[in-house]
Design a protein around this motif. Structure first.
Motif, PDB file in Angstrom:
ATOM      1  N   LEU A 173       0.831  -1.207   0.000  1.00 20.47           N
ATOM      2  CA  LEU A 173       0.000   0.000   0.000  1.00 20.47           C
ATOM      3  C   LEU A 173       0.869   1.262   0.000  1.00 20.47           C
ATOM      4  O   LEU A 173       0.526   2.255  -0.636  1.00 20.47           O
ATOM      5  CB  LEU A 173      -0.949  -0.037   1.212  1.00 20.47           C
ATOM      6  N   ILE A 174       1.999   1.204   0.687  1.00 17.74           N
ATOM      7  CA  ILE A 174       2.926   2.348   0.671  1.00 17.74           C
ATOM      8  C   ILE A 174       3.422   2.575  -0.762  1.00 17.74           C
ATOM      9  O   ILE A 174       3.454   3.701  -1.259  1.00 17.74           O
ATOM     10  CB  ILE A 174       4.116   2.104   1.630  1.00 17.74           C
ATOM     11  N   ALA A 175       3.804   1.480  -1.436  1.00 15.67           N
ATOM     12  CA  ALA A 175       4.338   1.599  -2.801  1.00 15.67           C
ATOM     13  C   ALA A 175       3.311   2.244  -3.738  1.00 15.67           C
ATOM     14  O   ALA A 175       3.669   2.989  -4.649  1.00 15.67           O
ATOM     15  CB  ALA A 175       4.750   0.221  -3.315  1.00 15.67           C
ATOM     16  N   VAL A 180      -3.684   4.630   4.452  1.00 11.97           N
ATOM     17  CA  VAL A 180      -3.900   3.500   5.363  1.00 11.97           C
ATOM     18  C   VAL A 180      -4.249   4.005   6.757  1.00 11.97           C
ATOM     19  O   VAL A 180      -3.607   4.920   7.269  1.00 11.97           O
ATOM     20  CB  VAL A 180      -2.613   2.639   5.450  1.00 11.97           C
ATOM     21  N   ARG A 181      -5.278   3.392   7.351  1.00 16.84           N
ATOM     22  CA  ARG A 181      -5.504   3.542   8.790  1.00 16.84           C
ATOM     23  C   ARG A 181      -4.922   2.289   9.438  1.00 16.84           C
ATOM     24  O   ARG A 181      -5.236   1.172   9.014  1.00 16.84           O
ATOM     25  CB  ARG A 181      -6.996   3.626   9.115  1.00 16.84           C
ATOM     26  N   ASN A 217       1.275   7.608   2.911  1.00 17.40           N
ATOM     27  CA  ASN A 217       0.526   8.774   2.480  1.00 17.40           C
ATOM     28  C   ASN A 217      -0.496   9.138   3.562  1.00 17.40           C
ATOM     29  O   ASN A 217      -1.534   8.501   3.691  1.00 17.40           O
ATOM     30  CB  ASN A 217      -0.181   8.444   1.145  1.00 17.40           C
ATOM     31  N   TYR A 218      -0.185  10.149   4.337  1.00 17.11           N
ATOM     32  CA  TYR A 218      -1.060  10.644   5.399  1.00 17.11           C
ATOM     33  C   TYR A 218      -1.689   9.489   6.193  1.00 17.11           C
ATOM     34  O   TYR A 218      -2.905   9.287   6.199  1.00 17.11           O
ATOM     35  CB  TYR A 218      -2.157  11.552   4.821  1.00 17.11           C
ATOM     36  N   SER A 244       1.457  17.663  10.394  1.00 15.64           N
ATOM     37  CA  SER A 244       0.425  17.769   9.346  1.00 15.64           C
ATOM     38  C   SER A 244       0.442  16.560   8.406  1.00 15.64           C
ATOM     39  O   SER A 244      -0.463  16.400   7.592  1.00 15.64           O
ATOM     40  CB  SER A 244       0.647  19.040   8.522  1.00 15.64           C
ATOM     41  N   ARG A 245       1.454  15.695   8.518  1.00 14.84           N
ATOM     42  CA  ARG A 245       1.563  14.565   7.576  1.00 14.84           C
ATOM     43  C   ARG A 245       0.908  13.269   8.054  1.00 14.84           C
ATOM     44  O   ARG A 245       0.990  12.239   7.395  1.00 14.84           O
ATOM     45  CB  ARG A 245       3.045  14.329   7.235  1.00 14.84           C
ATOM     46  N   PHE A 246       0.268  13.311   9.214  1.00 16.17           N
ATOM     47  CA  PHE A 246      -0.429  12.116   9.708  1.00 16.17           C
ATOM     48  C   PHE A 246      -1.530  12.556  10.672  1.00 16.17           C
ATOM     49  O   PHE A 246      -1.598  13.733  11.038  1.00 16.17           O
ATOM     50  CB  PHE A 246       0.547  11.152  10.403  1.00 16.17           C
ATOM     51  N   GLU A 247      -2.388  11.615  11.042  1.00 16.21           N
ATOM     52  CA  GLU A 247      -3.386  11.960  12.067  1.00 16.21           C
ATOM     53  C   GLU A 247      -3.548  10.815  13.057  1.00 16.21           C
ATOM     54  O   GLU A 247      -3.320   9.643  12.725  1.00 16.21           O
ATOM     55  CB  GLU A 247      -4.733  12.347  11.445  1.00 16.21           C
TER      56      GLU A 247
END
Ligand code: FDA
Length: 309
Positions: A173-175, A180-181, A217-218, A244-247
């Motif tokens: 999924l990263i590639a 992704v949660r 991705n976030y 800001s790049r993750f939650e």
């Protein structure tokens, strides 16, 4: 043992029918569920927004057995996306594929999903596909990947750190650049495919979390585990990864103090807000995560009985 028992009970429809009629169970569910209606979910999101917290709204329902139920779920999600846009609420939606007819016919489920994603895309919103038990992992990822080219920016998926396969899934999924949660996993799973020891689930969570923070991705870090949250903060700071790049994501009614504290520290926080009448399996999974909640129910019951006498 208690966890196993509660998760087993979560899959018993007869218990669901019994408990959903029970006033006390309904009141306890209200601690974790915003209400029965779209309005109640939107109102809960508005309240969270006032404190700078965003929401993901989940119309409760899973493993539906008849097509009209899936159609009702699809229509509710369309209505929800419209309301969010019209009222300027900071929220997206989360759904389960078995709620959209995954067990009835894959094509039917894809058609429902596509209708929701078209609306989300038109409204610049986002749909998260929750991950159900391991019986659905491969099929869920296959369906997500088949929709990715068309809806990638508007759709994300969930990975469970309890599963042995998840490291390979995360890399894939990263590639792709997919959103992704990451969660630990809420279902009863056999040891051949899932880590039986909680310490291994936690260790795997940290490993996958660091991969996602560094290259994802976030990513959405869905956990109430304070040690893991501290580790995420430390890792991000050390690696120069901006907040800001993750939650962080947490469940409605769970660790509100922690949600508020993270927000005050400048982190993005999103709360998962379930609503609807089909709260039984969701509630049982929450009890299984923290059996102390049962003591809380019983305590309330005794207090109420004492008041009445
Ligand atoms: P853990 O269970 O180790 O708990 C850490 C601490 O958090 C506990 O000590 C307790 O204090 C507190 N806590 C945890 N759960 C609590 C509860 N119910 N009540 C009160 N306190 C509690 N699962 C899945 O299989 N598929 C999915 O799609 C999702 N989606 C999802 C979205 C979001 C936003 C969250 C937060 C979680 C999920 N989950 C999920 C559920 C997840 O897999 C997991 O079961 C729960 O989050 C509990 O695990 P923790 O990571 O919080 O850690």
């Amino acid at each position: 043992m208690l966890r196993t028992g509660l998760l087993w009970l979560s899959e018993r429809p007869a218990m669901s029918r019994l408990l959903r009629r029970n006033g006390l169970a309904r009141r306890f569910a209200a601690r974790f569920v915003a209400g029965d209606t779209v309005e109640s979910a939107v109102e809960a999101a508005r309240q969270l927004n006032r404190t700078g917290i965003t929401a993901t709204l989940d119309f409760l329902g899973e493993s539906i057995a008849r097509e009209p139920e899936a159609v009702q779920a699809r229509e509710t999600y369309l209505q929800l996306l419209d309301r969010i846009a019209r009222e300027g609420v900071q929220a997206n939606v989360s759904l389960k594929l078995t709620q959209l007819g995954f067990d009835l016919a894959a094509d039917f489920c894809v058609a429902n999903m596509t209708a929701i994603l078209d609306r989300a895309k038109a409204l610049e919103n986002f749909v998260r596909i929750d991950m159900e038990s391991s019986a659905y992992t491969q099929r869920t990822l296959d369906l997500f990947l088949s929709l990715f080219d068309r809806y990638g920016r508007h759709c994300g998926v969930v990975i469970q750190s309890c599963l042995r396969r998840s490291e390979a899934d995360v890399e894939r999924l990263i590639a792709l650049g997919a959103r992704v949660r990451l969660c630990k996993g809420a279902y009863l799973e056999p040891p051949e495919i899932a880590f039986p020891a909680k310490s291994d689930v936690d260790r795997n969570y940290v490993r996958l979390m660091e991969r996602l923070l560094a290259r994802g991705n976030y990513p959405a870090l869905a956990t109430h585990d304070v040690a893991i949250i501290e580790r995420a903060k430390r890792f991000a700071a050390e690696q120069g990864i901006a907040p800001s790049r993750f939650e962080f994501q947490m469940l409605y009614g769970v660790r509100r103090d922690l949600q508020a504290a993270l927000r005050r520290q400048g982190y993005n926080v999103r709360v998962y807000v379930p609503f609807g009448t089909q709260w039984y399996p969701y509630l049982m999974r929450r009890l299984a995560e923290r059996p102390a909640n049962i003591a809380f129910i019983l305590g309330n019951l005794l207090r109420e009985a004492a008041h009445r006498s």
